[in-house]
Design a protein around this motif. Structure first.
Motif, PDB file in Angstrom:
ATOM      1  N   GLY A  58       0.839  -1.199   0.000  1.00  0.00           N
ATOM      2  CA  GLY A  58       0.000   0.000   0.000  1.00  0.00           C
ATOM      3  C   GLY A  58       0.866   1.239   0.000  1.00  0.00           C
ATOM      4  O   GLY A  58       1.817   1.357  -0.745  1.00  0.00           O
ATOM      5  N   SER A  59       0.539   2.159   0.905  1.00  0.00           N
ATOM      6  CA  SER A  59       1.219   3.450   0.924  1.00  0.00           C
ATOM      7  C   SER A  59       2.453   3.438   1.820  1.00  0.00           C
ATOM      8  O   SER A  59       2.676   4.365   2.592  1.00  0.00           O
ATOM      9  CB  SER A  59       0.241   4.534   1.375  1.00  0.00           C
ATOM     10  N   ILE A  60       3.260   2.428   1.710  1.00  0.00           N
ATOM     11  CA  ILE A  60       4.455   2.333   2.535  1.00  0.00           C
ATOM     12  C   ILE A  60       5.569   3.173   1.919  1.00  0.00           C
ATOM     13  O   ILE A  60       5.883   3.031   0.734  1.00  0.00           O
ATOM     14  CB  ILE A  60       4.891   0.855   2.722  1.00  0.00           C
ATOM     15  N   PRO A  61       6.164   4.104   2.708  1.00  0.00           N
ATOM     16  CA  PRO A  61       7.253   4.934   2.175  1.00  0.00           C
ATOM     17  C   PRO A  61       8.472   4.073   1.857  1.00  0.00           C
ATOM     18  O   PRO A  61       8.669   3.008   2.439  1.00  0.00           O
ATOM     19  CB  PRO A  61       7.560   5.910   3.325  1.00  0.00           C
ATOM     20  N   ASP A  62       9.305   4.568   0.958  1.00  0.00           N
ATOM     21  CA  ASP A  62      10.526   3.838   0.605  1.00  0.00           C
ATOM     22  C   ASP A  62      11.461   3.709   1.799  1.00  0.00           C
ATOM     23  O   ASP A  62      12.315   2.822   1.830  1.00  0.00           O
ATOM     24  CB  ASP A  62      11.253   4.558  -0.543  1.00  0.00           C
ATOM     25  N   ARG A  63      11.337   4.595   2.776  1.00  0.00           N
ATOM     26  CA  ARG A  63      12.182   4.546   3.958  1.00  0.00           C
ATOM     27  C   ARG A  63      11.813   3.390   4.888  1.00  0.00           C
ATOM     28  O   ARG A  63      12.543   3.071   5.819  1.00  0.00           O
ATOM     29  CB  ARG A  63      12.034   5.861   4.752  1.00  0.00           C
ATOM     30  N   PHE A  64      10.664   2.789   4.624  1.00  0.00           N
ATOM     31  CA  PHE A  64      10.201   1.683   5.458  1.00  0.00           C
ATOM     32  C   PHE A  64      10.407   0.370   4.715  1.00  0.00           C
ATOM     33  O   PHE A  64      10.283   0.298   3.486  1.00  0.00           O
ATOM     34  CB  PHE A  64       8.706   1.828   5.760  1.00  0.00           C
ATOM     35  N   SER A  65      10.670  -0.676   5.463  1.00  0.00           N
ATOM     36  CA  SER A  65      10.712  -2.012   4.878  1.00  0.00           C
ATOM     37  C   SER A  65      10.113  -2.974   5.891  1.00  0.00           C
ATOM     38  O   SER A  65      10.010  -2.661   7.083  1.00  0.00           O
ATOM     39  CB  SER A  65      12.145  -2.418   4.530  1.00  0.00           C
ATOM     40  N   ALA A  66       9.729  -4.115   5.419  1.00  0.00           N
ATOM     41  CA  ALA A  66       9.136  -5.100   6.325  1.00  0.00           C
ATOM     42  C   ALA A  66       9.441  -6.493   5.811  1.00  0.00           C
ATOM     43  O   ALA A  66       9.760  -6.687   4.634  1.00  0.00           O
ATOM     44  CB  ALA A  66       7.629  -4.888   6.433  1.00  0.00           C
ATOM     45  N   GLN A  67       9.346  -7.437   6.701  1.00  0.00           N
ATOM     46  CA  GLN A  67       9.489  -8.835   6.300  1.00  0.00           C
ATOM     47  C   GLN A  67       8.750  -9.722   7.285  1.00  0.00           C
ATOM     48  O   GLN A  67       8.421  -9.303   8.397  1.00  0.00           O
ATOM     49  CB  GLN A  67      10.965  -9.226   6.218  1.00  0.00           C
ATOM     50  N   GLN A  68       8.497 -10.929   6.820  1.00  0.00           N
ATOM     51  CA  GLN A  68       7.881 -11.934   7.676  1.00  0.00           C
ATOM     52  C   GLN A  68       8.858 -13.092   7.779  1.00  0.00           C
ATOM     53  O   GLN A  68       9.406 -13.552   6.765  1.00  0.00           O
ATOM     54  CB  GLN A  68       6.548 -12.414   7.111  1.00  0.00           C
ATOM     55  N   PHE A  69       9.050 -13.571   8.987  1.00  0.00           N
ATOM     56  CA  PHE A  69      10.067 -14.583   9.238  1.00  0.00           C
ATOM     57  C   PHE A  69       9.466 -15.996   9.238  1.00  0.00           C
ATOM     58  O   PHE A  69       8.252 -16.162   9.130  1.00  0.00           O
ATOM     59  CB  PHE A  69      10.751 -14.280  10.572  1.00  0.00           C
ATOM     60  N   SER A  70      10.361 -16.978   9.385  1.00  0.00           N
ATOM     61  CA  SER A  70       9.928 -18.373   9.286  1.00  0.00           C
ATOM     62  C   SER A  70       8.921 -18.744  10.375  1.00  0.00           C
ATOM     63  O   SER A  70       8.095 -19.630  10.182  1.00  0.00           O
ATOM     64  CB  SER A  70      11.127 -19.315   9.346  1.00  0.00           C
ATOM     65  N   ASP A  71       8.964 -18.040  11.516  1.00  0.00           N
ATOM     66  CA  ASP A  71       7.987 -18.331  12.572  1.00  0.00           C
ATOM     67  C   ASP A  71       6.723 -17.481  12.420  1.00  0.00           C
ATOM     68  O   ASP A  71       5.894 -17.437  13.322  1.00  0.00           O
ATOM     69  CB  ASP A  71       8.612 -18.108  13.954  1.00  0.00           C
ATOM     70  N   TYR A  72       6.605 -16.800  11.288  1.00  0.00           N
ATOM     71  CA  TYR A  72       5.457 -15.969  10.902  1.00  0.00           C
ATOM     72  C   TYR A  72       5.411 -14.614  11.591  1.00  0.00           C
ATOM     73  O   TYR A  72       4.527 -13.822  11.272  1.00  0.00           O
ATOM     74  CB  TYR A  72       4.117 -16.701  11.105  1.00  0.00           C
ATOM     75  N   HIS A  73       6.338 -14.335  12.508  1.00  0.00           N
ATOM     76  CA  HIS A  73       6.306 -12.992  13.053  1.00  0.00           C
ATOM     77  C   HIS A  73       6.819 -12.017  11.984  1.00  0.00           C
ATOM     78  O   HIS A  73       7.515 -12.419  11.037  1.00  0.00           O
ATOM     79  CB  HIS A  73       7.077 -12.891  14.370  1.00  0.00           C
TER      80      HIS A  73
END
Lengths: 116, 111
Positions: A58-73
Protein backbone atom coordinates in the motif's frame (compact mmCIF):
# COMPACT_ATOMS: atom_id res chain seq x y z
CA UNK A 1 -7.41 -17.08 23.25
CA UNK A 2 -4.10 -15.80 21.95
CA UNK A 3 -4.26 -12.48 20.14
CA UNK A 4 -1.93 -10.51 17.91
CA UNK A 5 1.03 -9.31 19.95
CA UNK A 6 2.87 -6.13 19.05
CA UNK A 7 5.98 -4.66 20.56
CA UNK A 8 6.97 -2.20 21.71
CA UNK A 9 3.69 -0.60 22.73
CA UNK A 10 5.25 2.85 22.86
CA UNK A 11 8.36 4.18 21.19
CA UNK A 12 9.91 7.63 21.16
CA UNK A 13 12.55 8.48 18.57
CA UNK A 14 14.34 11.53 17.24
CA UNK A 15 14.16 12.68 13.64
CA UNK A 16 16.43 10.72 11.30
CA UNK A 17 16.65 7.78 13.70
CA UNK A 18 15.50 4.25 12.92
CA UNK A 19 12.82 2.15 14.57
CA UNK A 20 11.73 -1.47 14.40
CA UNK A 21 8.27 -2.70 15.28
CA UNK A 22 7.48 -6.34 15.84
CA UNK A 23 4.30 -8.32 15.34
CA UNK A 24 3.46 -11.85 16.42
CA UNK A 25 0.29 -13.05 14.65
CA UNK A 26 -2.31 -15.35 16.08
CA UNK A 27 -1.07 -18.97 15.88
CA UNK A 28 -1.97 -20.63 12.55
CA UNK A 29 -2.63 -17.31 10.87
CA UNK A 30 -0.74 -17.16 7.59
CA UNK A 31 -1.16 -13.50 6.66
CA UNK A 32 0.11 -10.38 8.38
CA UNK A 33 -0.91 -6.80 7.55
CA UNK A 34 0.62 -3.53 8.68
CA UNK A 35 -1.48 -0.38 9.01
CA UNK A 36 -0.54 3.16 9.98
CA UNK A 37 -3.08 5.39 11.74
CA UNK A 38 -2.25 9.07 12.20
CA UNK A 39 -4.15 11.27 14.69
CA UNK A 40 -7.78 11.56 13.62
CA UNK A 41 -7.15 9.46 10.53
CA UNK A 42 -8.33 6.09 9.31
CA UNK A 43 -5.94 3.14 9.32
CA UNK A 44 -3.88 3.26 6.11
CA UNK A 45 -2.64 -0.02 4.70
CA UNK A 46 1.14 -0.25 4.39
CA UNK A 47 2.08 -3.78 3.41
CA UNK A 48 1.09 -7.42 3.90
CA UNK A 49 2.71 -10.84 3.83
CA UNK A 50 1.26 -14.23 3.06
CA UNK A 51 3.30 -17.29 3.94
CA UNK A 52 6.40 -15.13 4.40
CA UNK A 53 6.14 -13.53 0.97
CA UNK A 54 5.03 -9.96 0.37
CA UNK A 55 1.50 -10.14 -0.97
CA UNK A 56 0.17 -6.57 -1.20
CA UNK A 57 1.78 -3.17 -0.98
CA UNK A 58 0.00 0.00 0.00
CA UNK A 59 1.22 3.45 0.92
CA UNK A 60 4.46 2.33 2.54
CA UNK A 61 7.25 4.93 2.18
CA UNK A 62 10.53 3.84 0.61
CA UNK A 63 12.18 4.55 3.96
CA UNK A 64 10.20 1.68 5.46
CA UNK A 65 10.71 -2.01 4.88
CA UNK A 66 9.14 -5.10 6.32
CA UNK A 67 9.49 -8.84 6.30
CA UNK A 68 7.88 -11.93 7.68
CA UNK A 69 10.07 -14.58 9.24
CA UNK A 70 9.93 -18.37 9.29
CA UNK A 71 7.99 -18.33 12.57
CA UNK A 72 5.46 -15.97 10.90
CA UNK A 73 6.31 -12.99 13.05
CA UNK A 74 6.81 -9.79 11.13
CA UNK A 75 8.96 -6.71 11.59
CA UNK A 76 8.45 -3.21 10.23
CA UNK A 77 11.69 -1.29 9.89
CA UNK A 78 11.52 2.48 9.63
CA UNK A 79 14.55 4.60 8.81
CA UNK A 80 15.25 8.34 8.53
CA UNK A 81 12.25 8.99 10.71
CA UNK A 82 10.26 12.15 10.10
CA UNK A 83 7.84 14.02 12.35
CA UNK A 84 5.00 12.86 10.11
CA UNK A 85 5.76 9.22 10.91
CA UNK A 86 4.33 9.75 14.39
CA UNK A 87 1.32 7.45 14.43
CA UNK A 88 -0.21 4.30 15.79
CA UNK A 89 1.04 1.28 13.85
CA UNK A 90 -1.26 -1.70 13.84
CA UNK A 91 -0.46 -5.21 12.86
CA UNK A 92 -3.32 -7.50 11.91
CA UNK A 93 -3.40 -11.17 11.05
CA UNK A 94 -5.75 -13.59 9.38
CA UNK A 95 -5.96 -17.06 7.95
CA UNK A 96 -6.73 -17.22 4.24
CA UNK A 97 -9.23 -20.03 4.65
CA UNK A 98 -11.14 -18.24 7.43
CA UNK A 99 -11.25 -15.03 5.42
CA UNK A 100 -13.30 -16.73 2.75
CA UNK A 101 -16.08 -17.01 5.31
CA UNK A 102 -15.68 -14.10 7.71
CA UNK A 103 -13.30 -11.66 6.05
CA UNK A 104 -12.21 -10.58 9.51
CA UNK A 105 -8.78 -9.22 10.34
CA UNK A 106 -7.62 -9.48 13.94
CA UNK A 107 -5.70 -6.44 15.12
CA UNK A 108 -2.99 -6.10 17.71
CA UNK A 109 -3.15 -3.29 20.26
CA UNK A 110 -0.78 -1.19 18.20
CA UNK A 111 2.61 0.40 18.64
CA UNK A 112 2.55 4.14 19.22
CA UNK A 113 5.53 5.85 17.62
CA UNK A 114 6.36 9.43 18.53
CA UNK A 115 9.04 11.19 16.52
CA UNK A 116 10.49 14.32 18.16
CA UNK B 1 -12.07 10.89 -4.06
CA UNK B 2 -11.56 8.60 -1.11
CA UNK B 3 -12.36 4.93 -1.70
CA UNK B 4 -14.59 4.66 1.37
CA UNK B 5 -16.40 7.76 2.60
CA UNK B 6 -18.18 8.36 5.86
CA UNK B 7 -19.60 11.32 7.72
CA UNK B 8 -17.01 11.87 10.49
CA UNK B 9 -19.57 13.19 12.95
CA UNK B 10 -19.46 13.52 15.85
CA UNK B 11 -22.92 12.22 16.52
CA UNK B 12 -23.97 13.15 20.04
CA UNK B 13 -27.10 11.26 21.07
CA UNK B 14 -28.88 10.59 24.35
CA UNK B 15 -29.09 7.13 25.84
CA UNK B 16 -31.90 5.12 24.29
CA UNK B 17 -31.79 6.96 20.98
CA UNK B 18 -31.60 5.33 17.58
CA UNK B 19 -28.73 6.46 15.40
CA UNK B 20 -27.76 5.60 11.82
CA UNK B 21 -24.43 5.84 10.04
CA UNK B 22 -23.92 5.77 6.32
CA UNK B 23 -20.99 4.93 4.13
CA UNK B 24 -20.32 4.94 0.39
CA UNK B 25 -17.61 3.10 -1.48
CA UNK B 26 -16.15 3.80 -4.90
CA UNK B 27 -15.29 0.38 -6.28
CA UNK B 28 -18.37 -1.31 -7.68
CA UNK B 29 -16.56 -4.66 -7.78
CA UNK B 30 -16.07 -4.66 -4.00
CA UNK B 31 -16.50 -8.08 -2.51
CA UNK B 32 -17.20 -7.79 1.19
CA UNK B 33 -18.17 -5.18 3.71
CA UNK B 34 -17.82 -4.72 7.43
CA UNK B 35 -18.36 -2.36 10.30
CA UNK B 36 -15.48 -2.18 12.76
CA UNK B 37 -15.59 -0.40 16.08
CA UNK B 38 -12.59 1.50 17.43
CA UNK B 39 -12.38 2.88 20.93
CA UNK B 40 -10.06 5.81 21.61
CA UNK B 41 -6.40 4.80 21.18
CA UNK B 42 -7.36 1.14 20.81
CA UNK B 43 -7.28 -1.29 17.94
CA UNK B 44 -10.20 -1.71 15.52
CA UNK B 45 -12.44 -4.67 16.29
CA UNK B 46 -15.00 -6.31 14.04
CA UNK B 47 -18.53 -5.28 14.95
CA UNK B 48 -20.34 -7.07 12.16
CA UNK B 49 -20.14 -8.14 8.56
CA UNK B 50 -22.61 -6.65 6.11
CA UNK B 51 -24.57 -8.85 3.75
CA UNK B 52 -26.73 -7.97 0.75
CA UNK B 53 -29.80 -9.29 2.50
CA UNK B 54 -29.13 -7.12 5.53
CA UNK B 55 -28.28 -8.54 8.90
CA UNK B 56 -29.07 -7.88 12.51
CA UNK B 57 -27.16 -8.56 15.69
CA UNK B 58 -29.07 -7.50 18.75
CA UNK B 59 -29.43 -3.71 18.68
CA UNK B 60 -27.30 -3.41 15.54
CA UNK B 61 -28.57 -3.68 11.98
CA UNK B 62 -26.41 -3.44 8.89
CA UNK B 63 -27.60 -2.95 5.33
CA UNK B 64 -25.86 -3.08 1.98
CA UNK B 65 -27.11 -1.53 -1.25
CA UNK B 66 -24.81 -2.65 -4.03
CA UNK B 67 -26.60 -0.66 -6.71
CA UNK B 68 -25.99 2.58 -4.82
CA UNK B 69 -22.63 1.42 -3.37
CA UNK B 70 -23.92 2.30 0.07
CA UNK B 71 -23.66 0.67 3.49
CA UNK B 72 -25.49 1.60 6.65
CA UNK B 73 -25.39 0.78 10.34
CA UNK B 74 -28.34 1.34 12.64
CA UNK B 75 -27.96 1.27 16.40
CA UNK B 76 -31.13 1.08 18.43
CA UNK B 77 -31.52 1.86 22.13
CA UNK B 78 -28.04 3.43 22.36
CA UNK B 79 -25.98 2.67 25.45
CA UNK B 80 -23.19 4.74 26.96
CA UNK B 81 -20.86 1.88 26.08
CA UNK B 82 -21.66 2.35 22.38
CA UNK B 83 -19.56 5.54 22.40
CA UNK B 84 -16.75 4.86 19.95
CA UNK B 85 -15.68 5.45 16.37
CA UNK B 86 -17.41 3.24 13.81
CA UNK B 87 -15.31 2.39 10.78
CA UNK B 88 -16.85 1.38 7.50
CA UNK B 89 -14.57 -1.23 5.93
CA UNK B 90 -14.49 -2.69 2.44
CA UNK B 91 -12.62 -5.56 0.86
CA UNK B 92 -12.24 -4.62 -2.78
CA UNK B 93 -11.07 -8.04 -3.86
CA UNK B 94 -11.66 -11.54 -2.63
CA UNK B 95 -9.19 -13.64 -0.69
CA UNK B 96 -6.74 -12.25 1.81
CA UNK B 97 -6.33 -8.81 0.31
CA UNK B 98 -6.13 -5.91 2.76
CA UNK B 99 -9.21 -4.16 4.04
CA UNK B 100 -9.79 -0.50 3.16
CA UNK B 101 -11.06 1.67 5.97
CA UNK B 102 -13.21 4.75 5.98
CA UNK B 103 -12.24 7.64 8.25
CA UNK B 104 -14.81 6.56 10.80
CA UNK B 105 -17.84 8.15 12.37
CA UNK B 106 -17.54 9.20 15.98
CA UNK B 107 -20.48 8.47 18.26
CA UNK B 108 -20.93 9.87 21.74
CA UNK B 109 -23.87 8.56 23.74
CA UNK B 110 -24.77 10.93 26.53
CA UNK B 111 -26.54 10.08 29.80
Amino acid sequence: AAGVIQSPRHLIKEKRETATLKCYPIPRHDTVYWYQQGPGQDPQFLISFYEKMQSDKGSIPDRFSAQQFSDYHSELNMSSLELGDSALYFCASSNIRDRKYTGELFFGEGSRLTVL
Amino acid sequence: RKEVEQDPGPFNVPEGATVAFNCTYSNSASQSFFWYRQDCRKEPKLLMSVYSSGNEDGRFTAQLNRASQYISLLIRDSKLSDSATYLCVVNFLSGNTPLVFGKGTRLSVIA
